[in-house]
Design an enzyme around this catalytic site. Structure first.
Site, mmCIF file in Angstrom:
data_model
loop_
_atom_site.group_PDB
_atom_site.id
_atom_site.type_symbol
_atom_site.label_atom_id
_atom_site.label_comp_id
_atom_site.label_asym_id
_atom_site.label_seq_id
_atom_site.Cartn_x
_atom_site.Cartn_y
_atom_site.Cartn_z
ATOM 1 N N TYR A 41 0.874 -1.338 -0.062
ATOM 2 C CA TYR A 41 -0.013 -0.044 0.009
ATOM 3 C C TYR A 41 0.734 1.243 -0.157
ATOM 4 O O TYR A 41 1.617 1.400 1.070
ATOM 5 C CB TYR A 41 -0.836 0.108 1.209
ATOM 6 N N PRO A 52 -15.303 -5.116 2.716
ATOM 7 C CA PRO A 52 -16.742 -5.495 3.221
ATOM 8 C C PRO A 52 -17.693 -4.567 2.865
ATOM 9 O O PRO A 52 -18.787 -4.818 2.886
ATOM 10 C CB PRO A 52 -16.313 -5.548 4.545
ATOM 11 N N ALA A 94 -17.382 -1.598 0.035
ATOM 12 C CA ALA A 94 -17.390 -1.099 -1.542
ATOM 13 C C ALA A 94 -16.225 -1.673 -2.144
ATOM 14 O O ALA A 94 -15.377 -0.762 -2.246
ATOM 15 C CB ALA A 94 -17.798 0.517 -1.299
HETATM 16 P P1 NAP Z 1 -14.067 -1.155 1.557
HETATM 17 O O1 NAP Z 1 -13.462 -0.736 2.969
HETATM 18 O O2 NAP Z 1 -15.310 -2.021 1.596
HETATM 19 O O3 NAP Z 1 -14.476 0.287 1.142
HETATM 20 C C1 NAP Z 1 -14.091 1.338 1.100
HETATM 21 C C2 NAP Z 1 -14.805 2.559 0.263
HETATM 22 O O4 NAP Z 1 -15.930 2.470 1.049
HETATM 23 C C3 NAP Z 1 -14.175 3.873 0.469
HETATM 24 O O5 NAP Z 1 -14.625 4.669 -0.613
HETATM 25 C C4 NAP Z 1 -14.940 4.492 1.910
HETATM 26 O O6 NAP Z 1 -14.978 5.970 1.564
HETATM 27 C C5 NAP Z 1 -16.283 3.768 1.666
HETATM 28 N N1 NAP Z 1 -16.940 3.778 3.004
HETATM 29 C C6 NAP Z 1 -16.284 3.086 3.925
HETATM 30 N N2 NAP Z 1 -17.246 3.164 5.116
HETATM 31 C C7 NAP Z 1 -18.377 3.655 4.532
HETATM 32 C C8 NAP Z 1 -19.670 4.045 5.021
HETATM 33 N N3 NAP Z 1 -19.936 3.851 6.382
HETATM 34 N N4 NAP Z 1 -20.484 4.478 4.408
HETATM 35 C C9 NAP Z 1 -20.161 4.932 3.106
HETATM 36 N N5 NAP Z 1 -19.187 4.697 2.295
HETATM 37 C C10 NAP Z 1 -18.059 4.122 3.141
HETATM 38 O O7 NAP Z 1 -12.821 -1.485 0.540
HETATM 39 P P2 NAP Z 1 -11.293 -1.621 0.471
HETATM 40 O O8 NAP Z 1 -10.642 -0.233 0.894
HETATM 41 O O9 NAP Z 1 -10.960 -2.240 -0.757
HETATM 42 O O10 NAP Z 1 -11.182 -2.824 1.568
HETATM 43 C C11 NAP Z 1 -10.790 -2.674 2.854
HETATM 44 C C12 NAP Z 1 -9.412 -3.087 3.296
HETATM 45 O O11 NAP Z 1 -9.351 -4.224 2.897
HETATM 46 C C13 NAP Z 1 -8.372 -2.297 2.452
HETATM 47 O O12 NAP Z 1 -8.100 -0.910 2.799
HETATM 48 C C14 NAP Z 1 -7.230 -3.194 2.712
HETATM 49 O O13 NAP Z 1 -6.624 -2.719 3.969
HETATM 50 C C15 NAP Z 1 -7.864 -4.450 2.792
HETATM 51 N N6 NAP Z 1 -7.796 -5.069 1.276
HETATM 52 C C16 NAP Z 1 -7.112 -6.393 1.353
HETATM 53 C C17 NAP Z 1 -6.852 -6.826 0.246
HETATM 54 C C18 NAP Z 1 -6.166 -8.405 0.176
HETATM 55 O O14 NAP Z 1 -5.738 -8.510 -1.264
HETATM 56 N N7 NAP Z 1 -5.649 -8.652 1.122
HETATM 57 C C19 NAP Z 1 -7.545 -6.496 -1.009
HETATM 58 C C20 NAP Z 1 -8.367 -5.246 -0.799
HETATM 59 C C21 NAP Z 1 -8.422 -4.700 0.162
HETATM 60 P P3 NAP Z 1 -14.040 7.076 2.222
HETATM 61 O O15 NAP Z 1 -12.724 6.561 2.103
HETATM 62 O O16 NAP Z 1 -14.349 8.150 1.464
HETATM 63 O O17 NAP Z 1 -14.553 7.081 3.783
#
Ligand code: NAP
Length: 294
Positions: free
Chosen positions: A65, A205, A207
């Site tokens: 990251y 989880p 988006a």
């Molecule tokens: P996510 O957490 O499902 O979604 C992030 C997006 O959702 C951001 O745009 C955020 O907006 C928005 N969001 C968060 N909470 C919200 C709410 N309560 N209401 C409305 N919108 C909301 O997706 P992700 O970042 O892909 O996954 C989470 C974490 O998992 C990553 O940051 C990373 O640490 C990890 N990950 C691991 C892998 C792997 O291969 N191991 C792959 C992907 C992700 P804002 O930022 O504008 O608040």
């Protein structure tokens, strides 16, 4: 934003046990796409600290990251509260050799400005033999540089292989894609993991991308359930992931209102009727599907 001094009074997020017996909070904070732009750094640090103030003391990061930038953001966020925070980081598959994993971990430790990582994961399976990675992970554990090790993006067959290696059975968790729109792991991987008491850590989880987010948040059932609970569709999506006691979720949020909303999801109890409606909109898998990953 609240001040760090409130940490000791932060409401505790419930935990689930790792196979070792250590407790891990079920709701944490992701850091993907953090640490990429210096201009955003202070806001990112403040966002993570706000999450800690609300009790979300689990951080997920990776050497990937921001090419180390996210770990530096985490370092700043945890500087005065290292002991309270459960830090997860991940090694690139191409670095996960016997020697490379140890060096990568040491680089992560320097960026994180800490002397241990709570849980160190292989980010996904690459070309390096798993035996080499496990050996390196065991050595990191013996020297106290990591407390637990685990994997990410592993399907059942990968888990079987990993578990058969010397030390592989100490795997603490498997971090995989899991949300309302990606339920494939319910068919085999979740039951397999549950039987062995290895918690699943659900990434993306809320988006995974704009298209899926739109589909979830505009779904008729998600919207009506949200209205009944006085919640947002995003909170319903996250509450759904957190409906089982042994699933850990690591949403990434940079906006304070999202961080607070995510913390509040732990108070949402979805009913049997809610779950049935969500199954209608986002059906569970009827057969084995290959593990999806981002
Ligand atoms: P996510 O957490 O499902 O979604 C992030 C997006 O959702 C951001 O745009 C955020 O907006 C928005 N969001 C968060 N909470 C919200 C709410 N309560 N209401 C409305 N919108 C909301 O997706 P992700 O970042 O892909 O996954 C989470 C974490 O998992 C990553 O940051 C990373 O640490 C990890 N990950 C691991 C892998 C792997 O291969 N191991 C792959 C992907 C992700 P804002 O930022 O504008 O608040």
């Amino acid at each position: 934003m609240k001040e760090a001094t409130q940490l000791n009074h932060a409401p505790k997020v419930r935990t689930t046990p790792l196979p070792s017996g250590r407790a891990i909070p079920v709701l944490g904070q992701g850091t993907w796409r953090m640490g990429e732009e210096p201009a955003r750094r202070q806001a990112e640090v403040a966002a993570l600290r706000y999450g800690f103030d609300l009790g979300m003391n689990l951080i997920d990061t990776a050497e990937m990251y921001g090419e180390g930038g996210a770990e530096e953001v985490v370092a700043e966020a945890i500087a005065d509260r290292r002991e309270e925070v459960f830090v997860v980081s991940k090694v690139y598959p191409h670095n996960a050799t016997r020697r490379g994993a140890i060096e990568a971990c040491e680089r992560s430790l320097r960026r994180l400005k800490t002397d241990y990582i709570d849980l160190y994961l292989l980010h996904w399976r690459g070309d390096v033999s798993l035996a080499e990675t496990v050996e390196a992970f065991q050595q990191l554990k013996e020297t106290g540089k990591i407390l637990e090790h685990g994997v990410s993006n592993f399907d059942v067959s990968d888990m079987d292989e990993w578990m058969a290696l010397l030390g592989g059975d100490e795997v603490a968790s498997n971090q995989v894609l899991y949300n309302l729109a990606h339920r494939g792991i319910e068919f085999e991987l979740i039951p397999w993991s549950r039987e062995r008491r290895i918690p699943i850590m659900a990434y993306s989880p809320v988006a995974p991308n704009a298209q899926v987010q739109k589909k979830m948040f505009n779904d008729r059932n998600v919207k009506s359930i949200a209205a009944e609970h006085g919640a947002t569709p995003a909170q319903i999506a996250l509450a759904w992931v957190l409906r089982e006691p042994d699933i850990i979720a690591i949403p990434k949020a940079s906006r304070p209102e999202h961080i607070r909303a995510n913390r509040e999801t732990l108070d949402i109890k979805l009913t049997v009727d809610d779950l049935a409606k969500l199954d209608k909109s986002f059906p569970p898998p009827k057969r084995k599907v290959s593990l999806e990953m981002l």
